[in-house]
Write an enzyme that holds these catalytic residues in place. Structure first.
Site: not given
Length: 254
Positions: A64, A155, A159
């Site tokens: 991870d 989100y 981005k």
């Protein structure tokens, strides 16, 4: 001109599924020495089987990336095995719904960690090696992050920030012969929908329903995005640097 990655060492994060898996398979066809990074051991090994070159499996690193020391492990193992780094594809990412009305900061922290901090740190760690090979980095963001859609607050922040980071970092490394670019896919058929609790039996219907809101009315295939990534990571266009390149069927223009 042909695309050629023979003897080039390429790290692909998020390689166990979606765009990461497809771009790994394409790099293998171009004979790259692959380092595949992912959390799901079974899926990553299946992808590795599809990336076998002359009977040799890629280096698989199962971890991870948000855990302390994980990014260092990827870089160190790559250098130990291959001695250099030519290309880094930052494909690891996650989609979760989040809103300003949430009562917890947990989703924000989770998405910042994987969608922004990991690619930032991977770039930072890889730069000393990319300086030697005059290599490049491709970060995978999202073209629709500039559209204000309820529920995608965190989100979209991550981005958009990734795109800004890539632009700023590209200027800093330009004199070192390193390129950093961002690919911005539109709505693409990957495993991301499962992270927002879409049951497997409803995935196709969900893809169809969401796609109706976009010009092409179909989801983009991850294999098409992979082709663009390989082109940008190749030596075909040495002056493409600091660019945000969309592949979304004009969806972001609506």
């Amino acid at each position: 001109m042909d695309i050629n990655f023979k003897n080039k060492v390429v790290i692909v994060t998020g390689a166990s599924s979606g765009i990461g898996a497809e771009v790994a398979k394409l790099f293998a066809r171009y004979e790259a020495k692959l380092v595949l990074v992912g959390r799901n051991e079974e899926r990553l090994k299946n992808v590795a089987q599809d990336c076998t070159i002359d009977g040799l499996l890629p280096l698989c690193i199962i971890l991870d990336l948000t855990h302390p020391g994980s990014c260092e492990t990827v870089i160190n193992q790559t250098i130990e095995v291959h001695g250099k780094i030519d290309v880094v594809i930052n494909g690891a990412g996650k989609l979760k719904m989040a809103s300003i009305f949430d009562q917890s900061i947990d989703t924000f922290d989770e998405l910042i960690a994987i969608n922004l901090r990991v690619p930032y740190y991977m770039c930072q760690l890889a730069v000393p090696y990319l300086r030697k090979t005059k290599g490049n980095i491709v970060n995978i963001a999202a073209s629709l992050s500039h559209r204000h859609t309820s529920g995608f607050l965190t989100y979209n922040i991550t981005k958009n920030a990734l795109q800004m980071f890539s632009e700023q970092a590209a200027v800093e490394v330009n004199g070192e012969g390193i390129r950093i670019n961002t690919i911005n896919p539109g709505f693409t058929r990957t495993n991301l929908l499962r992270n927002i609790n879409i049951e497997p039996q409803y995935l196709e219907a969900t893809y169809k329903r969401i796609s109706e809101h976009f010009p092409t009315r179909v989801a983009i295939e991850a294999s098409e995005v992979a082709k663009l990534i390989c082109i940008i990571a190749s030596d075909l266009f040495p002056d493409i640097n600091g660019s945000n390149i969309g592949i979304d069927g004009a969806s972001s223009l609506l």
